[in-house]
Design a protein around this motif. Sequence first.
Motif, mmCIF file in Angstrom:
data_model
loop_
_atom_site.group_PDB
_atom_site.id
_atom_site.type_symbol
_atom_site.label_atom_id
_atom_site.label_comp_id
_atom_site.label_asym_id
_atom_site.label_seq_id
_atom_site.Cartn_x
_atom_site.Cartn_y
_atom_site.Cartn_z
ATOM 1 N N GLU A 56 0.837 -1.194 0.000
ATOM 2 C CA GLU A 56 0.000 0.000 0.000
ATOM 3 C C GLU A 56 0.875 1.249 0.000
ATOM 4 O OE1 GLU A 56 -3.939 -1.456 2.389
ATOM 5 O OE2 GLU A 56 -2.404 -0.380 3.502
ATOM 6 N N VAL A 57 0.313 2.301 -0.557
ATOM 7 C CA VAL A 57 0.936 3.617 -0.482
ATOM 8 C C VAL A 57 -0.096 4.566 0.121
ATOM 9 C CG1 VAL A 57 2.471 3.272 -2.453
ATOM 10 C CG2 VAL A 57 0.242 4.293 -2.816
ATOM 11 N N GLU A 58 0.387 5.554 0.845
ATOM 12 C CA GLU A 58 -0.504 6.563 1.397
ATOM 13 C C GLU A 58 -0.355 7.818 0.562
ATOM 14 O OE1 GLU A 58 -1.621 8.688 5.619
ATOM 15 O OE2 GLU A 58 0.136 7.413 5.498
ATOM 16 N N VAL A 59 -1.448 8.319 0.042
ATOM 17 C CA VAL A 59 -1.431 9.539 -0.752
ATOM 18 C C VAL A 59 -1.422 10.717 0.217
ATOM 19 C CG1 VAL A 59 -2.638 10.925 -2.474
ATOM 20 C CG2 VAL A 59 -2.677 8.418 -2.636
ATOM 21 N N LEU A 60 -0.392 11.584 0.091
ATOM 22 C CA LEU A 60 -0.259 12.736 0.975
ATOM 23 C C LEU A 60 -0.870 13.988 0.377
ATOM 24 C CD1 LEU A 60 3.431 12.148 2.111
ATOM 25 C CD2 LEU A 60 1.327 11.390 3.238
ATOM 26 N N THR A 61 -0.589 14.248 -0.916
ATOM 27 C CA THR A 61 -1.141 15.422 -1.598
ATOM 28 C C THR A 61 -1.421 15.074 -3.048
ATOM 29 O OG1 THR A 61 0.993 16.304 -2.349
ATOM 30 C CG2 THR A 61 0.208 17.054 -0.193
ATOM 31 N N THR A 62 -2.241 15.901 -3.667
ATOM 32 C CA THR A 62 -2.441 15.839 -5.107
ATOM 33 C C THR A 62 -2.174 17.229 -5.672
ATOM 34 O OG1 THR A 62 -3.956 15.314 -6.919
ATOM 35 C CG2 THR A 62 -4.942 16.242 -4.942
ATOM 36 N N THR A 63 -1.477 17.283 -6.796
ATOM 37 C CA THR A 63 -1.205 18.549 -7.470
ATOM 38 C C THR A 63 -1.893 18.521 -8.821
ATOM 39 O OG1 THR A 63 0.921 18.758 -6.361
ATOM 40 C CG2 THR A 63 0.588 20.110 -8.320
ATOM 41 N N ARG A 64 -2.719 19.520 -9.059
ATOM 42 C CA ARG A 64 -3.485 19.620 -10.300
ATOM 43 C C ARG A 64 -3.265 20.985 -10.923
ATOM 44 N NH1 ARG A 64 -9.046 17.379 -7.617
ATOM 45 N NH2 ARG A 64 -8.291 15.288 -7.228
ATOM 46 N N ALA A 65 -3.412 21.041 -12.235
ATOM 47 C CA ALA A 65 -3.316 22.319 -12.948
ATOM 48 C C ALA A 65 -4.636 23.066 -12.788
ATOM 49 C CB ALA A 65 -3.017 22.088 -14.417
ATOM 50 N N ARG A 66 -4.551 24.317 -12.393
ATOM 51 C CA ARG A 66 -5.754 25.133 -12.253
ATOM 52 C C ARG A 66 -6.229 25.562 -13.633
ATOM 53 N NH1 ARG A 66 -4.873 30.307 -8.966
ATOM 54 N NH2 ARG A 66 -4.030 28.764 -7.547
ATOM 55 N N ASP A 67 -7.430 25.187 -13.991
ATOM 56 C CA ASP A 67 -8.018 25.514 -15.296
ATOM 57 C C ASP A 67 -7.130 25.065 -16.458
ATOM 58 O OD1 ASP A 67 -10.201 26.747 -14.013
ATOM 59 O OD2 ASP A 67 -9.063 28.615 -13.809
ATOM 60 N N GLY A 68 -6.413 23.929 -16.286
ATOM 61 C CA GLY A 68 -5.565 23.389 -17.341
ATOM 62 C C GLY A 68 -4.259 24.123 -17.554
ATOM 63 N N ASP A 69 -3.950 25.104 -16.716
ATOM 64 C CA ASP A 69 -2.741 25.919 -16.863
ATOM 65 C C ASP A 69 -1.643 25.365 -15.955
ATOM 66 O OD1 ASP A 69 -0.764 27.845 -16.971
ATOM 67 O OD2 ASP A 69 -2.074 29.518 -16.428
ATOM 68 N N LEU A 70 -0.611 24.760 -16.548
ATOM 69 C CA LEU A 70 0.458 24.151 -15.768
ATOM 70 C C LEU A 70 1.360 25.169 -15.076
ATOM 71 C CD1 LEU A 70 1.482 21.097 -17.970
ATOM 72 C CD2 LEU A 70 0.150 21.129 -15.866
ATOM 73 N N GLU A 71 1.176 26.427 -15.350
ATOM 74 C CA GLU A 71 1.914 27.456 -14.615
ATOM 75 C C GLU A 71 1.185 27.822 -13.326
ATOM 76 O OE1 GLU A 71 4.996 28.393 -15.356
ATOM 77 O OE2 GLU A 71 4.819 26.923 -16.972
ATOM 78 N N ARG A 72 -0.050 27.368 -13.187
ATOM 79 C CA ARG A 72 -0.848 27.652 -11.985
ATOM 80 C C ARG A 72 -1.277 26.327 -11.363
ATOM 81 N NH1 ARG A 72 -5.419 31.243 -14.266
ATOM 82 N NH2 ARG A 72 -6.313 30.565 -12.306
ATOM 83 N N LEU A 73 -0.392 25.746 -10.556
ATOM 84 C CA LEU A 73 -0.668 24.458 -9.943
ATOM 85 C C LEU A 73 -1.260 24.636 -8.555
ATOM 86 C CD1 LEU A 73 2.589 22.512 -10.875
ATOM 87 C CD2 LEU A 73 0.403 22.523 -12.069
ATOM 88 N N ASP A 74 -2.208 23.795 -8.225
ATOM 89 C CA ASP A 74 -2.790 23.755 -6.887
ATOM 90 C C ASP A 74 -2.398 22.436 -6.247
ATOM 91 O OD1 ASP A 74 -4.169 26.194 -6.936
ATOM 92 O OD2 ASP A 74 -5.882 25.287 -7.944
#
Length: 92
Positions: A56-74
């Motif tokens: 098993e792995v524990e997921v700590l965070t998820t990083t997604r592109a805000r509105d598809g813009d990879l310069e604005r990651l959340d």
Amino acid sequence: MICEMQPRDAVYMECGHGGICHNCALSNWKATRVCHLCREPISQVLKVEITFGSKEVEVLTTTRARDGDLERLDTIGLDQLSPRAKHPLMQD
């Protein structure tokens, strides 16, 4: 570029490939938008903690592109959304 020096704590979604550090995973995502192993598009990068001796792995965070813009990651801590979930390791 992959540093091969930091802990391997990242997994690409949706393909499930990993084995690289979170910083390199984010850099590769911004540069190529695809997994370095299978060339599938990356929708998000998970930062994980692996418990050796367990499947098993524990997921700590998820990083997604805000509105598809990879310069604005959340980056969102999953503990902020719901209790941390454990997921079986994805195997080929």
